[in-house]
Design an enzyme around this catalytic site. Structure first.
Site, PDB file in Angstrom:
ATOM      1  N   GLU A   6     105.529 -61.360  -5.958  1.00  0.00           N
ATOM      2  CA  GLU A   6     106.091 -62.711  -6.113  1.00  0.00           C
ATOM      3  C   GLU A   6     107.545 -62.675  -5.655  1.00  0.00           C
ATOM      4  O   GLU A   6     108.266 -61.729  -5.956  1.00  0.00           O
ATOM      5  CB  GLU A   6     106.024 -63.144  -7.587  1.00  0.00           C
ATOM      6  CG  GLU A   6     106.579 -64.547  -7.818  1.00  0.00           C
ATOM      7  CD  GLU A   6     106.506 -64.991  -9.286  1.00  0.00           C
ATOM      8  OE1 GLU A   6     106.466 -64.124 -10.186  1.00  0.00           O
ATOM      9  OE2 GLU A   6     106.496 -66.209  -9.517  1.00  0.00           O
TER      10      GLU A   6
ATOM     11  N   LYS B 131     102.103 -71.967  -6.761  1.00  0.00           N
ATOM     12  CA  LYS B 131     101.953 -71.659  -8.201  1.00  0.00           C
ATOM     13  C   LYS B 131     101.669 -72.950  -8.969  1.00  0.00           C
ATOM     14  O   LYS B 131     102.435 -73.916  -8.853  1.00  0.00           O
ATOM     15  CB  LYS B 131     103.249 -71.015  -8.680  1.00  0.00           C
ATOM     16  CG  LYS B 131     103.225 -70.436 -10.070  1.00  0.00           C
ATOM     17  CD  LYS B 131     104.596 -69.792 -10.321  1.00  0.00           C
ATOM     18  CE  LYS B 131     104.632 -68.873 -11.482  1.00  0.00           C
ATOM     19  NZ  LYS B 131     105.918 -68.143 -11.562  1.00  0.00           N
TER      20      LYS B 131
ATOM     21  N   CYS C 150     101.613 -65.021 -10.853  1.00  0.00           N
ATOM     22  CA  CYS C 150     102.282 -64.637 -12.099  1.00  0.00           C
ATOM     23  C   CYS C 150     101.847 -65.428 -13.330  1.00  0.00           C
ATOM     24  O   CYS C 150     100.803 -65.152 -13.901  1.00  0.00           O
ATOM     25  CB  CYS C 150     103.783 -64.704 -11.886  1.00  0.00           C
ATOM     26  SG  CYS C 150     104.641 -63.603 -13.027  1.00  0.00           S
TER      27      CYS C 150
HETATM   28  O1  AKG Z   1     104.421 -65.150 -18.289  1.00  0.00           O
HETATM   29  C1  AKG Z   1     105.389 -64.394 -18.326  1.00  0.00           C
HETATM   30  O2  AKG Z   1     105.724 -63.811 -19.355  1.00  0.00           O
HETATM   31  C2  AKG Z   1     106.203 -64.143 -17.105  1.00  0.00           C
HETATM   32  C3  AKG Z   1     105.850 -65.073 -15.987  1.00  0.00           C
HETATM   33  C4  AKG Z   1     106.721 -64.940 -14.820  1.00  0.00           C
HETATM   34  O3  AKG Z   1     107.596 -64.123 -14.767  1.00  0.00           O
HETATM   35  C5  AKG Z   1     106.479 -65.780 -13.650  1.00  0.00           C
HETATM   36  O4  AKG Z   1     105.635 -66.665 -13.702  1.00  0.00           O
HETATM   37  O5  AKG Z   1     107.150 -65.561 -12.637  1.00  0.00           O
END
Ligand code: AKG
Length: 285
Positions: A48, A120, A161
């Site tokens: 990411e 996303k 993510c």
């Molecule tokens: O869900 C999480 O704890 C981290 C999510 C995250 O870092 C993201 O979505 O970039």
């Protein structure tokens, strides 16, 4: 005559050391993608936000078009030169039509053609008092579709993510025939140790499919400390390969026959009670 035997799938997760220098990030990504390909990888994943530091203040500055921006041009060339499928992590995307910024993954075939994009869909907005507050929605907008792509190995579902926290996209992908969910991601040192591996194993086990995550390496001088630990989990929920927090490449030979074997041993697919609850893959939004 085309062979019906699927090619062996060798996955490589590039846990890249990301800096504030976009051009350097693109160059570093390229050399790691080519290295992975030279070791036989034919499905390669970047993390990411691999071309920019991860932070809401950075997204507008680094954002670019996914039609003709420098990052998609570089990614297409990497896939073509590597002769491999490339799940191009994510980049901050600026859409010229609506002017909004998205956290977007672009996906390429071994000819360098873009075969899919994923914006996303679940934005990372959390507040754990005294530990971490992050509000992606300060500068980003969410995507509005789930993403699956066709490859020579079969279909793959893609999320980014925080999308991994939501079971539905993986469930839908599995029921629609994907053999894997792949999540470029960047958990942090608060939620990473708690949930990163657990979520990945849960998505894999619930759906009896492969799940892979690809994080940036940790940089303690950056404002966001990525968890690292890019991993591959098998359809039995078993961690096949993983790493620590430093720059690294995680390799795994995916034995796709494991899916059928595990689904035969524990036949959840035939035992579901859709008379008691809906089949989410058949419910159109
Ligand atoms: O869900 C999480 O704890 C981290 C999510 C995250 O870092 C993201 O979505 O970039």
């Amino acid at each position: 005559m085309a062979s019906s035997v699927p090619k062996a799938c060798k996955l490589a997760l590039i846990q890249l050391a990301v800096t504030a220098d976009k051009e350097a990030n693109l160059g570093n990504a390229r050399s790691h993608v080519l290295e992975a390909a030279s070791r036989g990888a034919n499905l390669i994943v970047l993390p990411e936000c691999f071309n920019s530091p991860y932070g809401t203040g950075y997204f507008p500055e680094y954002a670019e078009s996914i039609k003709d921006g420098p990052s998609v041009k570089a990614l297409s060339a990497m896939a073509k030169d590597a002769k491999a499928y490339l799940i191009g992590g994510s980049i901050p995307e600026r859409d010229a039509t609506d002017g909004k910024i998205y956290n977007t993954c672009t996906i390429y075939n071994p000819d360098g053609e873009m075969i899919g994009t994923h914006r996303k869909v679940h934005l990372f907005n959390i507040d754990v008092p005294g530990k971490i507050r992050f509000q992606e929605s300060e500068t980003l907008s969410p995507g509005n579709k789930l993403t699956q792509v066709d490859t020579d190995f079969g279909k793959i579902g893609v999320g980014i993510c925080y999308d991994m926290r939501f079971p539905e996209p993986a469930m839908i992908a599995a029921r629609e025939g994907c053999f894997a969910m792949i999540y470029p991601g960047a958990f942090n040192t608060t939620t990473g140790p708690l949930h990163w591996e657990l979520l990945q194993r849960a998505r894999a086990l619930d759906n009896q499919m492969f799940v892979a995550t690809c994080s940036p390496a940790r940089d303690m001088s950056a404002s966001y400390h990525a968890w690292g630990h890019s991993s591959v989990v098998g359809p039995a929920g078993d961690v096949i390969q993983t790493t620590e927090e430093k720059q690294d490449i995680v390799y795994a030979d995916l034995d796709l026959s494991k899916i059928a074997e595990f689904r035969q041993n524990i036949p959840l697919g035939d035992q579901r009670r859709f008379d008691l609850y809906a089949d989410i893959s058949k419910v159109n939004p």
